[in-house]
Scaffold this motif. Structure first.
Motif, short mmCIF file in Angstrom:
data_model
loop_
_atom_site.label_atom_id
_atom_site.label_comp_id
_atom_site.label_asym_id
_atom_site.label_seq_id
_atom_site.Cartn_x
_atom_site.Cartn_y
_atom_site.Cartn_z
N ARG A 23 62.82 35.94 51.98
CA ARG A 23 62.39 36.43 50.66
C ARG A 23 61.58 37.71 50.80
O ARG A 23 61.80 38.69 50.05
N ILE A 24 60.64 37.73 51.73
CA ILE A 24 59.83 38.94 51.94
C ILE A 24 60.75 40.12 52.30
O ILE A 24 60.61 41.23 51.77
N TYR A 25 61.65 39.88 53.21
CA TYR A 25 62.57 40.92 53.67
C TYR A 25 63.43 41.43 52.51
O TYR A 25 63.58 42.65 52.31
N GLN A 26 63.98 40.51 51.73
CA GLN A 26 64.85 40.88 50.63
C GLN A 26 64.10 41.61 49.51
O GLN A 26 64.65 42.52 48.87
N GLU A 27 62.84 41.22 49.28
CA GLU A 27 62.05 41.90 48.25
C GLU A 27 61.72 43.33 48.68
O GLU A 27 61.71 44.24 47.84
N LEU A 28 61.47 43.53 49.96
CA LEU A 28 61.25 44.89 50.45
C LEU A 28 62.53 45.71 50.29
O LEU A 28 62.48 46.86 49.83
N LYS A 29 63.64 45.12 50.66
CA LYS A 29 64.93 45.79 50.50
C LYS A 29 65.18 46.13 49.02
O LYS A 29 65.60 47.26 48.69
N ARG A 30 64.90 45.16 48.13
CA ARG A 30 65.11 45.39 46.70
C ARG A 30 64.25 46.53 46.17
O ARG A 30 64.73 47.42 45.46
N ARG A 31 62.97 46.54 46.57
CA ARG A 31 62.06 47.57 46.06
C ARG A 31 62.45 48.96 46.56
O ARG A 31 62.44 49.93 45.79
N LEU A 32 62.83 49.08 47.82
CA LEU A 32 63.24 50.38 48.34
C LEU A 32 64.54 50.83 47.68
O LEU A 32 64.74 52.04 47.45
N SER A 33 65.41 49.88 47.36
CA SER A 33 66.68 50.22 46.71
C SER A 33 66.49 50.77 45.31
O SER A 33 67.39 51.44 44.77
N GLU A 34 65.34 50.49 44.70
CA GLU A 34 65.07 50.95 43.35
C GLU A 34 64.60 52.41 43.31
O GLU A 34 64.43 52.98 42.24
N HIS A 35 64.40 53.00 44.49
CA HIS A 35 63.97 54.39 44.58
C HIS A 35 65.19 55.28 44.80
O HIS A 35 66.01 55.01 45.68
N GLU A 36 65.32 56.32 44.03
CA GLU A 36 66.51 57.18 44.09
C GLU A 36 66.73 57.78 45.48
O GLU A 36 67.87 57.95 45.92
N THR A 37 65.65 58.10 46.17
CA THR A 37 65.78 58.69 47.50
C THR A 37 65.94 57.64 48.58
O THR A 37 66.83 57.72 49.42
N TYR A 38 65.08 56.63 48.56
CA TYR A 38 65.07 55.63 49.64
C TYR A 38 66.37 54.82 49.71
O TYR A 38 66.79 54.42 50.80
N LYS A 39 67.00 54.59 48.58
CA LYS A 39 68.17 53.71 48.59
C LYS A 39 69.32 54.29 49.42
O LYS A 39 70.14 53.53 49.95
N GLY A 40 69.37 55.59 49.54
CA GLY A 40 70.41 56.22 50.33
C GLY A 40 70.04 56.42 51.79
O GLY A 40 70.84 56.92 52.59
N MET A 41 68.83 56.03 52.14
CA MET A 41 68.33 56.23 53.50
C MET A 41 68.22 54.94 54.29
O MET A 41 67.93 54.95 55.47
N MET A 42 68.47 53.81 53.64
CA MET A 42 68.19 52.51 54.24
C MET A 42 69.22 52.08 55.27
O MET A 42 70.42 52.30 55.11
N GLU A 43 68.71 51.43 56.32
CA GLU A 43 69.54 50.80 57.34
C GLU A 43 68.86 49.47 57.69
O GLU A 43 67.70 49.45 58.09
#
Length: 376
Positions: free
Chosen positions: A96-116
């Protein structure tokens, strides 16, 4: 920055210059800091999950302990960040912690395209500059501000970690020496000692060993030895040597002795959590240990040759082989520029006894004349 009457200080000066060129610069560190503070601000504003928590966001790993090494052929650095949720009273699963971090970063226009997505962290790739690995974790105990439980994405459970405690342990080990050989040399020549507070022999030795590791495994990194193993070994084996050369020498000698004579494999435990074996992978995949031993023996043999004082040409060949042509050549050029400034000011001499370059005015030395390049 060189003590002209001390050959060991001259070699340490070359080693220090090579390590400095691998180091994360202040401007890039400030840029990284700005980025992770922006991420912290973005997470703090999250209304869906993170806002009720108190937490810190701080660097750990090589950036924190000042042992960064620029990757070969690239201009990017790794930045390890801990997202430290300051409570151990949460029923949330690591997933849950991991997925919530992923979700929050995905909501940012810049960060969502930088995630791995990685095993324990989420990486943000700042192309051509650095990548940031964000490790989410909850505080393991109320009474210990450093111990974290972090999610293992593959195991699906919390695992104990202590990145900030590890950093403190390593820095304390590095600070065992109060004044390095180079600092003494600079003082003897009335040259300001720069910021050697942050360039201890142990930190420099780790940078150089990691650099050699990168070159050794450059063609095939399948069983490349991890940085955490090399850094921990260096910290454990460090005996407070004042010289960078002697620090590498001692560390390599001890590793080589142990891998040769111990009845079982070398085991490297986390110094701030003895239950964690950094080398446990060596049991499941013994090829890692085989590769590590070969890598250590090669470094040991080359270092023995370097100690024999074969002369400048042979020393240059060995250092280039260990750390790379460009790294050594640039360090040598910087040192040569300094020697030239001494010579132009009539401060450079040659020992009548040994023929070595020394500072003018030394007993039994002759001044090296200024080179006009016209034979005058």
């Amino acid at each position: 920055m060189i003590y002209l009457n001390n050959r060991q200080a001259q070699i340490d000066d070359i080693l220090d210059r090579m390590a400095e060129s691998l180091q994360l610069g202040d401007s890039r560190y400030d840029r990284m800091k700005g980025h992770y503070e922006a991420i912290k601000s973005w997470i703090e504003k999250d209304e869906k999950f993170f806002k009720p928590f108190a937490y810190e966001l701080y660097p750990h790993g090589s950036v924190r302990i000042l042992t960064t090494v620029k990757p070969i052929g690239k201009d990017e650095f790794d930045l390890d960040i801990a997202l430290h949720i300051k409570t151990n009273h949460t029923a949330h699963t690591p997933q849950r912690i991991y997925q919530e971090l992923k979700r929050r970063l995905s909501e940012h226009e810049t960060y969502k395209g930088m995630m791995e997505l990685k095993k324990r962290c989420i990486r943000l790739n700042y192309s051509g500059d650095f990548h940031m690995d964000i490790l989410p974790g909850i505080q393991e105990f109320d009474w210990d501000d450093n111990r974290l439980c972090v999610p293992d994405h593959e195991l699906g459970r919390w695992v104990s970690s202590n990145p900030r405690g590890y950093a403190k342990w390593f820095i304390d080990r590095a600070n065992t020496v109060k004044v390095s050989l180079l600092e003494k040399a600079l003082r003897a020549e009335n040259i300001p000692a720069d910021n050697f507070k942050y360039k201890k022999p142990l930190q420099r030795a780790v940078q150089l060993i990691k650099r050699y590791r990168d070159i050794y495994f450059q063609d095939d990194d399948t069983y490349k030895t991890s940085s955490i193993i090399l850094t921990t070994i260096a910290g454990l084996y460090y005996n407070g040597e004042e010289s960078i050369f002697d620090t590498v020498e001692n560390i390599v000698n001890q590793i080589r002795h142990n891998v040769t004579y111990l009845p079982s494999r070398l085991k490297i435990l986390n110094p701030v959590n003895a239950q964690e074996d950094f080398t446990d992978k060596w049991d499941a995949e013994p090829q890692y240990y085989t590769a590590f031993k070969a890598f250590v023996v090669h470094l040991y043999n080359e270092w023995q040759e370097l100690k024999k004082q074969h002369g400048v040409i042979t020393e240059s060949r060995i250092l280039k082989g260990l750390f790379g042509d460009d790294l050594f050549t640039n360090a040598q050029r910087e040192q040569t520029t300094l020697l030239e400034s001494y010579r132009k000011s009539q401060n450079l001499g040659i020992s009548r006894d040994t023929g070595n370059i020394v500072k003018a005015g030394t007993v039994a030395s002759a001044v090296v004349k200024t080179n006009t390049f016209f034979g005058d």
